[in-house]
Scaffold this active site. Sequence first.
Site, PDB file in Angstrom:
ATOM      1  N   HIS A 109     -32.440   3.117 -26.132  1.00  0.00           N
ATOM      2  CA  HIS A 109     -33.665   2.390 -25.796  1.00  0.00           C
ATOM      3  C   HIS A 109     -34.604   3.232 -24.926  1.00  0.00           C
ATOM      4  CE1 HIS A 109     -30.963  -0.621 -27.267  1.00  0.00           C
ATOM      5  NE2 HIS A 109     -31.871  -1.564 -27.239  1.00  0.00           N
ATOM      6  N   SER A 151     -25.902  -3.408 -27.925  1.00  0.00           N
ATOM      7  CA  SER A 151     -27.208  -2.769 -28.081  1.00  0.00           C
ATOM      8  C   SER A 151     -27.093  -1.252 -28.108  1.00  0.00           C
ATOM      9  CB  SER A 151     -28.136  -3.178 -26.938  1.00  0.00           C
ATOM     10  OG  SER A 151     -28.194  -4.575 -26.836  1.00  0.00           O
ATOM     11  N   ASP A 207     -39.872  -5.683 -25.337  1.00  0.00           N
ATOM     12  CA  ASP A 207     -39.356  -5.917 -23.985  1.00  0.00           C
ATOM     13  C   ASP A 207     -40.343  -5.473 -22.900  1.00  0.00           C
ATOM     14  OD1 ASP A 207     -37.084  -7.257 -24.578  1.00  0.00           O
ATOM     15  OD2 ASP A 207     -35.701  -5.594 -24.275  1.00  0.00           O
ATOM     16  N   GLU A 220     -24.889  -0.372 -12.967  1.00  0.00           N
ATOM     17  CA  GLU A 220     -25.065   0.973 -13.494  1.00  0.00           C
ATOM     18  C   GLU A 220     -24.635   2.074 -12.521  1.00  0.00           C
ATOM     19  OE1 GLU A 220     -27.406  -1.398 -13.426  1.00  0.00           O
ATOM     20  OE2 GLU A 220     -27.308  -1.983 -15.527  1.00  0.00           O
ATOM     21  N   PHE A 256     -32.245   2.249 -17.030  1.00  0.00           N
ATOM     22  CA  PHE A 256     -31.256   1.952 -15.992  1.00  0.00           C
ATOM     23  C   PHE A 256     -30.382   3.166 -15.702  1.00  0.00           C
ATOM     24  CE2 PHE A 256     -31.613  -2.195 -18.438  1.00  0.00           C
ATOM     25  CZ  PHE A 256     -32.678  -2.632 -17.690  1.00  0.00           C
ATOM     26  N   ARG A 309     -29.507   5.224 -32.064  1.00  0.00           N
ATOM     27  CA  ARG A 309     -28.398   4.562 -31.367  1.00  0.00           C
ATOM     28  C   ARG A 309     -27.299   4.164 -32.353  1.00  0.00           C
ATOM     29  NH1 ARG A 309     -29.847  -1.784 -30.482  1.00  0.00           N
ATOM     30  NH2 ARG A 309     -31.474  -1.940 -32.035  1.00  0.00           N
ATOM     31  N   ARG A 358     -34.016   2.918 -29.809  1.00  0.00           N
ATOM     32  CA  ARG A 358     -33.640   1.608 -30.326  1.00  0.00           C
ATOM     33  C   ARG A 358     -34.131   1.414 -31.755  1.00  0.00           C
ATOM     34  NH1 ARG A 358     -37.078  -2.662 -30.904  1.00  0.00           N
ATOM     35  NH2 ARG A 358     -36.038  -4.610 -31.407  1.00  0.00           N
TER      36      ARG A 358
END
Lengths: 312, 125, 275
Positions: A106, A34, A114, A55, A80, A7, A164
């Site tokens: 991610h 992020s 998470d 989204e 998402f 990322r 990530r």
Amino acid sequence: MPKIATREAYGEALAELGEEIKDIVVLDADLSKSTKTSVFAKKFPERFFNMGIAEQNLMGTAAGLATCGKIPFASTFAIFATGRAFEQIRNSICYPNLNVKIAATHAGITVGEDGATHQSIEDIALMRALPNMTVISPADATETKMAVRAAAQMKGPVYLRLGRHPVETIFGEGYEFKPGKGVILREGRDVAIIATGVMVAEALKAAEILEKDGINAMVVNIHTIKPIDEEVILKAAECGAIVTAEEHSIIGGLGSAVAEVLSEKKPVPIKRIGIKDVFGMSGKPEELMKAYGLTAEDIAEAAVRSVKKSID
Amino acid sequence: MILGDGEIQEGQIWEAAIFAANNNLDNLCAFIDYNKLQLTSKVEDVFGKCNLLSVWTDLGWQCLEIDGHDFEEIDMAVKFKSGKPKVIIAHTIKGKGVSFMENKIEWHSKKISEEEFEKAMLELR
Amino acid sequence: MPVSKEKLEELTKTARRVRRHIIEMTAEAGSGHPGGSLSCADILVALYFQEMKIDPKNPNWPDRDRFVLSKGHAAPALYAVLAERGYFPKEELKTLRKINSILQGHPDMKKTPGVDMTTGSLGQGLSAANGMALAGKLDGKSYRVYVLLGDGELEEGQVWEAAMAAAHYKLDNLTAFVDHNGLQIDGPIVQVMSPEIIQEKFRAFGWHVIDVDGHDFEDILRAIEEAKSTKGRPTVIVARTVKGKGVPYMENQVDWHGKAPSREQAEEALKALGG
């Protein structure tokens, strides 16, 4: 070699490309820090749109921008992007074949702490099923930068799968990236390991482990899962046994794509390393890789078993 | 049910909100943790034009506004009888109780250092 | 600018032809959505025959005004208007919903000249229109973007995500219409799930709101003028309409949402519409 998250490389590459390609616009769903689109946002604030935590609207707006000649990069977390907004990607982007790049970060289980709700392990399967979509899953920072450039330059929807967690940089500046072309990273004759994304580094380590056991393994990097490089898979199949490795469900991802090619063109035994049809959990990325059987040792073990099987 | 103030940008919230109002779900009580900060920015910077109170009222909800750190007000709001689904907009402070975290966006999701941990625990005693 | 009496008469005649096409097309196809097509026909005629800056000979002209039919099931109305406007021969209308036709069951921008956005899955059109309006602002272009939503469609959460974003980005080059015919597939909207006061909701989300009679050209065109002169925020024109408008046995009947008329029913409808 330093460890860099894909990322991070995406954020840098995007900001660089923004200078060159003025039609690039970037949209994010309130995760720019992020997803690292914040680098682009700082440099080109007028070409960056924070769509808020929404989204579906993110994807639809990107589609509208593309109809007017823009090259939108739409970013959010993979879960998402591909889950919540799947139907928007299908009907508003892929069906009209619009020039939208979905750069999802991610992805996979290395999201870590998470937990299961945020670990996208079915995104490749979902995106691969869509007509017109190109699916790219880079292995390191170098490949990511090249993939971002290639995505911007090709016409039509592209799904870029990014992580990530920092990963080893495998490739140097001289590395050649061609969309749709797999790369043989290591020649071998006993077994071929076909890997994508963060699992490429694990595959290379697995080959070293196997070497010590006297097994000569070929390692192939499949960065473009769709369209898949049949040629390189058939070449790998000459080893007589194949192990696929991905940080994704074993259903519908790289393993399935390779199996589809093999079963139609050149059936050889295949073992799939991936998440075995279960959800993830919280933990450190390295711990999760171990818990779900995604390490170099797991690949090597599968390779040993498949070599034995092909000899039997 | 507790909703975040950034979370209500998701369209699914509005699908559910319309449903609750139309089916008169007066046994439903939603809190909005209105700390005015979301991940990358202030909520109002992302979508400032939207009037939170009137949106919920227009949809057919009973809308109450309270100080989310005042137990008396929370208690009154919860006990408030209404023939409609109820939404309580609770004004809160992100990071409440830890002075160096209060109203600081970066503490949405940031690892706490050992030193910071000690300091926070001292303040919370 | 007030519209001349002659122009109003001309628009009325065009709308009648469009309604005749809608009946003929859906009868020929044996399926489709006549009710919601008839309700929005006048709005489309006002846009395509009076308001929009377009060039049917150059459908992809970059500076054209854009239109997104978010309630994509009203495709017959859009196709009829595009054919009348000269985007493609009227004979094509007979091929609606047939194999290999340029006229798909729902609008397809890659197959039909003049269609600016592929739609059909409800709730998605306003987002696309936002993207077009954002691109226009970014490029300093003066084109305007129009989008037509169904009133039932407002139940989709994505519409409100997009409504919030349009207000935030001050998209005053965007005008949305709501075809408020008060009926959706499963019955009257007040029964299914009422987005009760549509106007209030859009206002709360930061939009400029105008109410019109969706079958009165003067009213519609006046509202469009008001939308164009409204700066700093998007405008929604809530058009009160009658589902099945123009065909007495279809008017306000839920059953005619997604049912095609038989040959005899079509004849009766054409008679009622007149030439």
